[in-house]
Motif scaffolding. Structure first.
Motif, mmCIF file in Angstrom:
data_model
loop_
_atom_site.group_PDB
_atom_site.id
_atom_site.type_symbol
_atom_site.label_atom_id
_atom_site.label_comp_id
_atom_site.label_asym_id
_atom_site.label_seq_id
_atom_site.Cartn_x
_atom_site.Cartn_y
_atom_site.Cartn_z
ATOM 1 N N SER A 215 0.816 -1.214 0.000
ATOM 2 C CA SER A 215 0.000 0.000 0.000
ATOM 3 C C SER A 215 0.850 1.264 0.000
ATOM 4 C CB SER A 215 -0.955 -0.021 1.204
ATOM 5 O OG SER A 215 -1.844 -1.109 1.107
ATOM 6 N N TRP A 216 2.031 1.197 0.565
ATOM 7 C CA TRP A 216 2.967 2.321 0.523
ATOM 8 C C TRP A 216 3.986 2.159 -0.599
ATOM 9 C CZ3 TRP A 216 3.030 7.034 2.471
ATOM 10 C CH2 TRP A 216 2.205 7.319 3.568
ATOM 11 N N TYR A 217 4.835 1.158 -0.476
ATOM 12 C CA TYR A 217 5.992 1.040 -1.363
ATOM 13 C C TYR A 217 5.598 0.575 -2.761
ATOM 14 C CZ TYR A 217 8.482 1.898 2.907
ATOM 15 O OH TYR A 217 8.927 2.488 4.058
ATOM 16 N N GLY A 218 4.599 -0.289 -2.865
ATOM 17 C CA GLY A 218 4.112 -0.683 -4.174
ATOM 18 C C GLY A 218 3.534 0.491 -4.935
ATOM 19 N N ASN A 219 2.753 1.311 -4.257
ATOM 20 C CA ASN A 219 2.151 2.476 -4.896
ATOM 21 C C ASN A 219 3.198 3.489 -5.338
ATOM 22 O OD1 ASN A 219 -0.869 2.726 -5.174
ATOM 23 N ND2 ASN A 219 -0.741 1.852 -3.137
ATOM 24 N N VAL A 220 4.222 3.685 -4.512
ATOM 25 C CA VAL A 220 5.295 4.610 -4.907
ATOM 26 C C VAL A 220 6.050 4.048 -6.107
ATOM 27 C CG1 VAL A 220 7.499 5.613 -4.196
ATOM 28 C CG2 VAL A 220 5.540 5.682 -2.638
ATOM 29 N N ALA A 221 6.390 2.771 -6.066
ATOM 30 C CA ALA A 221 7.139 2.154 -7.160
ATOM 31 C C ALA A 221 6.359 2.168 -8.465
ATOM 32 C CB ALA A 221 7.522 0.720 -6.784
ATOM 33 N N LEU A 222 5.038 2.010 -8.376
ATOM 34 C CA LEU A 222 4.186 1.997 -9.561
ATOM 35 C C LEU A 222 3.739 3.397 -9.985
ATOM 36 C CD1 LEU A 222 2.025 -1.095 -8.560
ATOM 37 C CD2 LEU A 222 3.789 -1.025 -10.339
ATOM 38 N N ASN A 223 4.298 4.400 -9.350
ATOM 39 C CA ASN A 223 4.042 5.813 -9.654
ATOM 40 C C ASN A 223 2.615 6.239 -9.351
ATOM 41 O OD1 ASN A 223 5.546 8.117 -10.436
ATOM 42 N ND2 ASN A 223 4.409 8.231 -12.354
ATOM 43 N N GLU A 224 1.999 5.583 -8.375
ATOM 44 C CA GLU A 224 0.649 5.943 -7.941
ATOM 45 C C GLU A 224 0.682 6.913 -6.765
ATOM 46 O OE1 GLU A 224 -2.216 5.161 -9.325
ATOM 47 O OE2 GLU A 224 -1.299 3.945 -10.895
ATOM 48 N N ALA A 225 1.858 7.221 -6.257
ATOM 49 C CA ALA A 225 1.992 8.161 -5.147
ATOM 50 C C ALA A 225 3.186 9.069 -5.398
ATOM 51 C CB ALA A 225 2.175 7.415 -3.824
ATOM 52 N N ASN A 227 4.166 10.816 -7.744
ATOM 53 C CA ASN A 227 4.702 10.965 -9.100
ATOM 54 C C ASN A 227 6.230 10.984 -9.059
ATOM 55 O OD1 ASN A 227 4.465 11.249 -11.900
ATOM 56 N ND2 ASN A 227 4.551 13.482 -11.793
ATOM 57 N N ALA A 228 6.792 10.031 -8.318
ATOM 58 C CA ALA A 228 8.223 10.069 -8.034
ATOM 59 C C ALA A 228 8.964 8.810 -8.450
ATOM 60 C CB ALA A 228 8.442 10.301 -6.534
ATOM 61 N N ALA A 229 8.309 7.909 -9.189
ATOM 62 C CA ALA A 229 8.963 6.646 -9.544
ATOM 63 C C ALA A 229 10.232 6.867 -10.355
ATOM 64 C CB ALA A 229 7.991 5.742 -10.299
ATOM 65 N N GLU A 230 10.173 7.780 -11.308
ATOM 66 C CA GLU A 230 11.364 8.055 -12.120
ATOM 67 C C GLU A 230 12.456 8.691 -11.276
ATOM 68 O OE1 GLU A 230 12.680 10.319 -16.277
ATOM 69 O OE2 GLU A 230 10.693 10.684 -15.406
ATOM 70 N N PHE A 231 12.079 9.640 -10.437
ATOM 71 C CA PHE A 231 13.050 10.317 -9.574
ATOM 72 C C PHE A 231 13.771 9.317 -8.675
ATOM 73 C CE2 PHE A 231 14.038 12.592 -5.568
ATOM 74 C CZ PHE A 231 14.863 13.601 -6.061
ATOM 75 N N LEU A 232 13.035 8.329 -8.176
ATOM 76 C CA LEU A 232 13.621 7.316 -7.292
ATOM 77 C C LEU A 232 14.269 6.167 -8.054
ATOM 78 C CD1 LEU A 232 10.739 7.114 -4.655
ATOM 79 C CD2 LEU A 232 13.020 8.083 -4.275
#
Length: 284
Positions: A215-225, A227-232
């Motif tokens: 719910s946290w890390y999956g959403n960040v990795a999938l760019n659902e939170a 909008n930082a997946a590319e940055f990370l």
């Protein structure tokens, strides 16, 4: 590094003005209710008061997973708590959760209704109540608990730290973004190493640890939170990405992630949920 004016903290801090940023209007240094308002109550045993943030969807995904397993007693009413409008400071909500944070759960299926707050505590409560999504073996259960509490302790650095300064703060402060980006990437690396050779966080068994962490890390990795997946550089964490995509395809995850959601695409909004048909109308 950019130059910033040096800030000298006073001897005693006083709340004199909002700090600015997306959520400034709901941040305050005191607890308790700001207004009297009763919460609505539906007909199902479980009453959930929440919002589809990462912490909120943990519980709706859990409930949908239980229903998918045939646990009819996990039927629930889910009511929207608009944190931007301060719904979490109503007297009814504070009565369930004195910390005024979503999600909050009321179990009316007991002789004496049970109040439960904190997303990790709710996951554990539901897992133990219904006997699903938590290992029965003592050693495996202990590992599951370790990862559940890892998420609870680590996510504030991802959300309140990285997410706030990267996406929500009124000014971009290089030191803050660098500090919390470093920690967010370290945590992703922890997960990536843990998932090496494993389907789920604790091995072959899907559990509340996966629900909480995804719910946290999956959403960040999938760019659902944020909008930082590319940055990370999320794609570089190959095990995390494989796991995140795999869990995203679970039917109960597709259902649970849109409950108490009031933004985005119309077919991904189910502000209130009272029976399965409320979600069926959106999920094709």
């Amino acid at each position: 590094m950019q130059d910033n004016n040096d800030y000298i903290p006073p001897k005693v801090w006083k709340w004199e003005a909002e700090s600015g940023g997306t959520w400034a209007s709901i941040n305050r240094p005191i607890s308790g209710a700001t207004h009297d308002k009763d919460l609505p109550v539906g007909k199902n045993p479980l009453q959930l008061y929440s919002l589809a943030t990462p912490n909120g969807i943990k519980v709706t995904i859990m409930l949908e997973e239980l229903l998918a397993l045939g646990v009819k007693e996990a039927e629930y009413d889910a009511y929207l708590i608009n944190i931007g409008e301060g719904d979490q400071f109503s007297s009814g909500f504070v009565d369930i959760n004195p910390n005024s944070k979503i999600p909050a759960l009321l179990d009316n299926g007991l002789e004496v209704p049970q109040k439960v707050f904190e997303s990790g505590a709710i996951l554990l409560y539901l897992a133990e109540k219904f006997g699903h999504l938590i290992p029965k073996d003592f050693a495996k259960r202990t590992e599951c608990m370790s990862w559940l509490f890892w998420q609870m302790g680590s996510a504030p650095y991802l959300g309140g730290g990285f997410g706030h300064f990267y996406a929500y703060a009124p000014v971009k402060i290089e030191y803050c973004i660098d500090r919390f980006t470093m920690e967010a990437k370290r945590q992703l690396d922890v997960l990536d190493k843990q998932l090496e050779g494993k389907r789920y966080i604790c091995g072959d068994e899907y559990s509340i640890a996966d629900i909480a962490i995804w719910s946290w890390y999956g959403n960040v990795a999938l760019n659902e939170a944020y909008n930082a997946a590319e940055f990370l550089d999320a794609e570089s964490y190959q095990n995390v990405m494989r796991w995140a995509r795999d869990i995203r395809e679970r039917p109960a995850v597709k259902r649970g992630r849109i409950v108490n959601r009031s933004w985005g695409e119309e077919n991904e909004q189910v502000p209130e949920r009272h029976n399965a048909s409320d979600i069926d109308a959106k999920i094709k």
